[in-house]
Design a protein around this motif. Structure first.
Motif, short mmCIF file in Angstrom:
data_model
loop_
_atom_site.label_atom_id
_atom_site.label_comp_id
_atom_site.label_asym_id
_atom_site.label_seq_id
_atom_site.Cartn_x
_atom_site.Cartn_y
_atom_site.Cartn_z
N GLY A 118 0.71 -1.20 0.03
CA GLY A 118 -0.17 -0.12 0.00
C GLY A 118 0.97 1.19 0.01
O GLY A 118 0.69 2.17 -0.64
N ALA A 119 1.94 1.15 0.96
CA ALA A 119 2.89 2.51 0.78
C ALA A 119 3.73 2.52 -0.58
O ALA A 119 3.73 3.75 -1.12
N ALA A 120 3.79 1.42 -1.09
CA ALA A 120 4.67 1.56 -2.36
C ALA A 120 3.76 2.37 -3.69
O ALA A 120 4.01 2.70 -4.53
N LYS A 121 2.54 1.93 -3.58
CA LYS A 121 1.47 2.45 -4.65
C LYS A 121 1.21 4.01 -4.08
O LYS A 121 0.94 4.68 -5.23
N ARG A 122 1.38 4.39 -2.82
CA ARG A 122 1.11 5.96 -2.62
C ARG A 122 2.19 6.90 -2.50
O ARG A 122 1.97 7.90 -2.79
N PHE A 123 3.40 6.25 -2.51
CA PHE A 123 4.53 7.27 -2.07
C PHE A 123 5.61 6.76 -2.94
O PHE A 123 5.95 5.62 -3.45
N THR A 124 6.64 7.70 -3.48
CA THR A 124 7.88 7.74 -4.23
C THR A 124 8.96 8.43 -3.43
O THR A 124 8.42 9.66 -3.06
N VAL A 125 10.02 8.03 -3.61
CA VAL A 125 11.06 8.50 -2.76
C VAL A 125 12.11 9.20 -3.97
O VAL A 125 12.31 8.56 -4.93
N ARG A 126 12.05 10.70 -3.64
CA ARG A 126 13.09 11.27 -4.68
C ARG A 126 14.40 11.32 -4.47
O ARG A 126 14.70 10.54 -3.50
N ALA A 127 15.23 11.73 -5.48
CA ALA A 127 16.45 11.44 -5.49
C ALA A 127 17.14 12.30 -4.20
O ALA A 127 18.00 11.58 -3.57
N GLY A 128 16.51 13.35 -3.86
CA GLY A 128 17.18 14.07 -2.57
C GLY A 128 16.81 13.36 -1.25
O GLY A 128 17.20 13.71 -0.15
N GLY A 129 15.93 12.33 -1.34
CA GLY A 129 15.25 11.78 -0.07
C GLY A 129 14.19 12.10 0.17
O GLY A 129 13.50 11.79 1.69
N THR A 130 13.56 13.44 -0.25
CA THR A 130 12.19 13.75 0.12
C THR A 130 11.09 12.72 -0.31
O THR A 130 11.42 11.89 -1.32
N VAL A 131 10.07 12.43 0.39
CA VAL A 131 8.96 11.59 -0.28
C VAL A 131 7.92 12.22 -0.69
O VAL A 131 7.33 13.34 -0.38
N LYS A 132 7.57 11.93 -1.89
CA LYS A 132 6.47 12.47 -2.67
C LYS A 132 5.03 11.77 -2.50
O LYS A 132 5.08 10.42 -2.43
N ARG A 133 4.18 12.46 -2.28
CA ARG A 133 2.68 11.84 -2.15
C ARG A 133 1.48 12.80 -3.24
O ARG A 133 1.96 13.84 -3.54
N SER A 134 0.61 12.24 -3.46
CA SER A 134 -0.46 12.63 -4.20
C SER A 134 -1.61 13.21 -3.32
O SER A 134 -1.58 12.97 -1.90
N GLN A 135 -2.39 14.54 -3.57
CA GLN A 135 -3.23 15.07 -2.59
C GLN A 135 -4.60 14.20 -2.55
O GLN A 135 -5.03 13.55 -3.42
N ALA A 136 -5.06 14.39 -1.54
CA ALA A 136 -6.36 13.56 -1.10
C ALA A 136 -7.34 14.45 -1.49
O ALA A 136 -7.32 15.71 -1.95
N PHE A 137 -8.94 14.03 -1.24
CA PHE A 137 -10.18 14.75 -1.72
C PHE A 137 -10.26 15.02 -2.99
O PHE A 137 -10.83 16.15 -3.26
N LYS A 138 -9.87 14.28 -4.15
CA LYS A 138 -9.97 14.77 -5.52
C LYS A 138 -10.47 13.53 -6.03
O LYS A 138 -10.15 13.31 -7.40
N ARG A 139 -11.11 12.39 -5.45
CA ARG A 139 -11.55 11.20 -6.16
C ARG A 139 -12.94 11.32 -6.53
O ARG A 139 -13.54 10.81 -7.63
N HIS A 140 -14.01 11.76 -5.57
CA HIS A 140 -15.52 11.65 -5.96
C HIS A 140 -16.17 12.87 -5.18
O HIS A 140 -15.42 13.65 -4.39
N ILE A 141 -17.33 13.13 -5.32
CA ILE A 141 -17.97 14.03 -4.89
C ILE A 141 -17.38 15.63 -5.06
O ILE A 141 -17.05 16.49 -4.30
#
Length: 65
Positions: free
Chosen positions: A9-32
């Motif tokens: 589940g974490a592998a699907k949600r996060f990616t680690v950038r080259a500098g060591g920071t972790v990227k995620r996508s924004q929530a509240f954008k799926r429905h309604i």
């Protein structure tokens, strides 16, 4: 010692950038989305960094990333 498993589940949600920071996508954008304003939907585009207090737990879930 066996290999550590990556939390899938974490592998699907996060990616680690080259500098060591972790990227995620924004929530509240799926429905309604009809009741949300165009401005709020526009500001939810793109990706952001995981907060620095949560980076250690995310990295622990993905030991080989």
């Amino acid at each position: 010692m066996p290999k550590m498993k990556t939390k899938s589940g974490a592998a699907k949600r996060f990616t680690v950038r080259a500098g060591g920071t972790v990227k995620r996508s924004q929530a509240f954008k799926r429905h309604i989305l009809t009741k949300k304003t165009t401005k709020s939907k526009r500001q939810l585009r793109g990706s952001v960094n995981v907060h620095f207090s949560d980076v250690a737990s995310v990295r622990a879930m993905m030991p080989y990333a």
